[in-house]
Structures are given as C-alpha cells and as structure tokens.
Scaffold this motif. Structure first.
Motif, mmCIF file in Angstrom:
data_model
loop_
_atom_site.group_PDB
_atom_site.id
_atom_site.type_symbol
_atom_site.label_atom_id
_atom_site.label_comp_id
_atom_site.label_asym_id
_atom_site.label_seq_id
_atom_site.Cartn_x
_atom_site.Cartn_y
_atom_site.Cartn_z
ATOM 1 N N LEU A 220 0.857 -1.185 0.000
ATOM 2 C CA LEU A 220 0.000 0.000 0.000
ATOM 3 C C LEU A 220 0.891 1.232 0.000
ATOM 4 C CD1 LEU A 220 -3.153 0.576 2.171
ATOM 5 C CD2 LEU A 220 -1.458 2.365 1.905
ATOM 6 N N THR A 221 0.774 2.055 -1.038
ATOM 7 C CA THR A 221 1.619 3.247 -1.139
ATOM 8 C C THR A 221 0.755 4.476 -1.388
ATOM 9 O OG1 THR A 221 1.941 2.842 -3.517
ATOM 10 C CG2 THR A 221 3.614 1.975 -2.008
ATOM 11 N N PHE A 222 1.263 5.612 -0.932
ATOM 12 C CA PHE A 222 0.614 6.905 -1.150
ATOM 13 C C PHE A 222 1.539 7.717 -2.055
ATOM 14 C CE2 PHE A 222 -0.916 5.258 2.818
ATOM 15 C CZ PHE A 222 -2.261 5.619 2.871
ATOM 16 N N ALA A 223 0.991 8.255 -3.141
ATOM 17 C CA ALA A 223 1.821 8.999 -4.093
ATOM 18 C C ALA A 223 1.007 10.130 -4.701
ATOM 19 C CB ALA A 223 2.338 8.067 -5.189
ATOM 20 N N ARG A 224 1.706 11.022 -5.402
ATOM 21 C CA ARG A 224 1.066 12.134 -6.112
ATOM 22 C C ARG A 224 1.279 11.926 -7.605
ATOM 23 N NH1 ARG A 224 -0.550 16.570 -3.130
ATOM 24 N NH2 ARG A 224 0.078 16.588 -0.940
ATOM 25 N N HIS A 225 0.220 12.158 -8.399
ATOM 26 C CA HIS A 225 0.303 11.949 -9.839
ATOM 27 C C HIS A 225 -0.199 13.177 -10.592
ATOM 28 C CE1 HIS A 225 1.303 7.642 -9.677
ATOM 29 N NE2 HIS A 225 0.516 7.605 -8.616
ATOM 30 N N GLY A 226 0.374 13.356 -11.752
ATOM 31 C CA GLY A 226 -0.059 14.451 -12.610
ATOM 32 C C GLY A 226 0.529 15.788 -12.203
ATOM 33 N N LYS A 227 0.302 16.805 -13.046
ATOM 34 C CA LYS A 227 0.826 18.132 -12.776
ATOM 35 C C LYS A 227 0.218 18.756 -11.529
ATOM 36 C CE LYS A 227 1.809 19.140 -17.645
ATOM 37 N NZ LYS A 227 1.553 20.055 -18.785
ATOM 38 N N GLU A 228 -1.028 18.403 -11.261
ATOM 39 C CA GLU A 228 -1.703 18.964 -10.100
ATOM 40 C C GLU A 228 -1.344 18.238 -8.807
ATOM 41 O OE1 GLU A 228 -5.829 18.944 -10.906
ATOM 42 O OE2 GLU A 228 -5.708 20.410 -12.542
ATOM 43 N N GLY A 229 -0.592 17.161 -8.925
ATOM 44 C CA GLY A 229 -0.164 16.429 -7.735
ATOM 45 C C GLY A 229 -1.297 15.786 -6.969
ATOM 46 N N VAL A 230 -2.221 15.162 -7.708
ATOM 47 C CA VAL A 230 -3.364 14.508 -7.065
ATOM 48 C C VAL A 230 -2.875 13.330 -6.222
ATOM 49 C CG1 VAL A 230 -5.537 13.286 -7.443
ATOM 50 C CG2 VAL A 230 -4.891 15.199 -8.938
ATOM 51 N N ARG A 231 -3.319 13.291 -4.995
ATOM 52 C CA ARG A 231 -2.922 12.202 -4.107
ATOM 53 C C ARG A 231 -3.637 10.918 -4.493
ATOM 54 N NH1 ARG A 231 -2.994 14.888 1.971
ATOM 55 N NH2 ARG A 231 -1.415 16.515 1.572
ATOM 56 N N GLN A 232 -2.874 9.876 -4.683
ATOM 57 C CA GLN A 232 -3.447 8.571 -5.041
ATOM 58 C C GLN A 232 -2.934 7.494 -4.111
ATOM 59 O OE1 GLN A 232 -3.075 7.483 -9.196
ATOM 60 N NE2 GLN A 232 -5.123 8.303 -9.523
ATOM 61 N N ILE A 233 -3.789 6.496 -3.939
ATOM 62 C CA ILE A 233 -3.458 5.308 -3.146
ATOM 63 C C ILE A 233 -3.329 4.140 -4.111
ATOM 64 C CG2 ILE A 233 -4.272 3.718 -1.364
ATOM 65 C CD1 ILE A 233 -5.861 6.086 -0.190
ATOM 66 N N VAL A 234 -2.250 3.378 -3.980
ATOM 67 C CA VAL A 234 -2.011 2.245 -4.875
ATOM 68 C C VAL A 234 -1.928 0.978 -4.039
ATOM 69 C CG1 VAL A 234 -0.473 1.213 -6.577
ATOM 70 C CG2 VAL A 234 -0.799 3.707 -6.532
ATOM 71 N N LEU A 235 -2.728 -0.019 -4.405
ATOM 72 C CA LEU A 235 -2.725 -1.325 -3.768
ATOM 73 C C LEU A 235 -2.177 -2.350 -4.749
ATOM 74 C CD1 LEU A 235 -6.267 -1.332 -2.125
ATOM 75 C CD2 LEU A 235 -4.096 -0.982 -0.942
ATOM 76 N N GLU A 236 -1.240 -3.161 -4.291
ATOM 77 C CA GLU A 236 -0.684 -4.215 -5.148
ATOM 78 C C GLU A 236 -0.573 -5.487 -4.337
ATOM 79 O OE1 GLU A 236 2.202 -2.252 -8.399
ATOM 80 O OE2 GLU A 236 2.904 -2.038 -6.328
ATOM 81 N N CYS A 237 -1.072 -6.580 -4.926
ATOM 82 C CA CYS A 237 -1.013 -7.884 -4.269
ATOM 83 C C CYS A 237 0.149 -8.681 -4.850
ATOM 84 C CB CYS A 237 -2.332 -8.638 -4.470
ATOM 85 S SG CYS A 237 -2.405 -10.230 -3.637
ATOM 86 N N ALA A 238 1.071 -9.077 -3.976
ATOM 87 C CA ALA A 238 2.263 -9.804 -4.449
ATOM 88 C C ALA A 238 1.880 -11.194 -4.958
ATOM 89 C CB ALA A 238 3.265 -9.919 -3.305
#
Length: 238
Positions: A220-238
């Motif tokens: 589970l990671t928290f990151a910013r995407h795009g020029k506006e820096g929209v906060r996104q949450i990314v879930l990945e199952c190993a």
C-alpha cells in the motif's frame, strides 16, 4: 479490544523503549526525563492486540482451560513456586550465559520487529534444548496469527485486503477507495463506529494498517500523480 488507542501506543513504547519529559516542579521550568523499557503482560478474553503496531510486537498465548477438579488454592500455588524458583532462576541464567556466548555468531535469516529480542532468544536456543532456528519459526507463526486476528477486528484492513486480492492492482484517490470499499463490502463497512465516515479518515486509518497488509503480501503506497499532484493510493497484491 483495548478501549483507548493511546494505551496501545503506550504499551508499544514501553516494550521497545521510550520516555517523556515533564517539568520537575510546577513552580519552575526545569525538565526531568523518564526512560522506560519493560515487557508488558496483557490479559483478557477477546483479542487485545487489535492495533497493527501492537500486534506486530506481541506474543499471543492462549492458556488451557482449568477444570474444577484441577483448580488450586493460592497457598498451594505459591508453595510449589517457591520450590521450583531456584531451578527456574538457574535455567534463566543458563539461557543468558548461552546467549552472551553465542550472540556475535547469530545470523538471522529475517530481522522481525523487536530484532534484538529475536537475536538474543536465538542465541540462547541450545540452552533450552530447542532446535536451531525453531524460535524464529514459532515467532513468525505467532505474529502471523496475531496479524490475522487484528485484520478480522479491523473493517478497514479486512475490506482493503479483500479488494487487493480480488483486483491484484488498484489505484485511485482516497475518495474513490472509500466509495469502492463501501459498495463492494457493504456488510464489512456498514458500522459507522468502526469504518471511517469520510475519505480523509480512511487515508489515516490505512496508514495505521499498513503493517498488517504488508504481512499479508499487500503493498500500500501513497503517491502524487499528474501536474496537479493529485494524491493517489495504490494497492498491489504480491
């Protein structure tokens, strides 16, 4: 469940070492520091380690039921303990001596939370007649059971884990995740007292359950995407 979340934080700090500062007297500004490092014993009927940070530091022990014919008077218990105390102390001292002799030679295949504790017990294994590496295996199993119990008692962790396993990879804002969880798992997320009412609280709770999800192979990671820096949450199952 521990009713006050701050108690879980206090137990974690005390188990791993912590302190606080306060004024020595109410009449002046001189500061005095208190440092504490002590193991804590919690007793209760439900699963007490419902917080991720506490569960990852806990050794869970389920005691056997004592039948009515096997219960003992306190005086009998203490009499037997007084007789066994020298042998118990001797075994503990042998363990410490063995650990001191073997500590530098110990190499852990995994460094769990409380790594120094795990290293010392591993160094003392032979004095207790345990097979080499058996403590780490048992400790890992215990932590996994504690993690599963903590997930089952936490709707955010339970719903997020189910979503990550179903989707394998998912990304979006906290608002989108909040709506997704409520729509996909209505029964799990129905209780307003245990499931966050808004996206901001969901993001905060997700940070708390990150260790639980990580233990189950979910990133589970928290990151910013795009020029506006929209906060996104990314879930990945190993």
């Amino acid at each position: 469940m521990i009713p006050d979340p701050s108690l879980a934080d206090a137990f974690c700090r005390m188990a791993t070492g912590g302190g606080f500062g306060t004024r020595k007297l109410h009449t002046n500004a001189e500061e005095v520091l208190f440092d504490v490092t002590r193991p804590c014993l919690l007793n209760g009927i439900p699963d007490l380690a419902s917080r991720a940070d506490l569960a990852d530091r806990a050794i869970i022990v389920h005691l056997p039921v004592i039948s009515g014919s096997e219960r003992r008077f306190e005086r009998e218990l203490w009499d037997d303990f007084d007789q066994a105390a020298p042998a118990i102390l001797g075994a503990l001292l042998n363990g410490v001596s063995c650990a001191m002799a073997n500590l530098e030679a110990v190499t852990l295949t995994e460094r769990p939370r409380l790594a120094d504790f795990a290293r010392w017990i591993t160094a003392a294994e032979t004095s207790f007649g345990w097979a080499q590496g058996s403590f780490l295996e048992t400790y890992a199993e215990n932590r996994n059971r504690a993690t599963l119990a903590a997930i089952e008692s936490n709707p955010v962790a339970e719903a997020t884990l189910a979503l990550a396993r179903a989707e394998t990879t998912w990304g979006g804002t906290a608002t989108e995740l909040h709506a997704m969880l409520r729509n996909r798992f209505p029964l799990t997320c129905a209780d307003a007292m245990t499931f966050p009412k808004d996206a901001a609280r969901l993001a905060s709770d997700l940070r708390r359950v990150q260790p639980l999800l990580r233990n189950q192979g979910i990133s589970l990671t928290f990151a910013r995407h795009g020029k506006e820096g929209v906060r996104q949450i990314v879930l990945e199952c190993a």
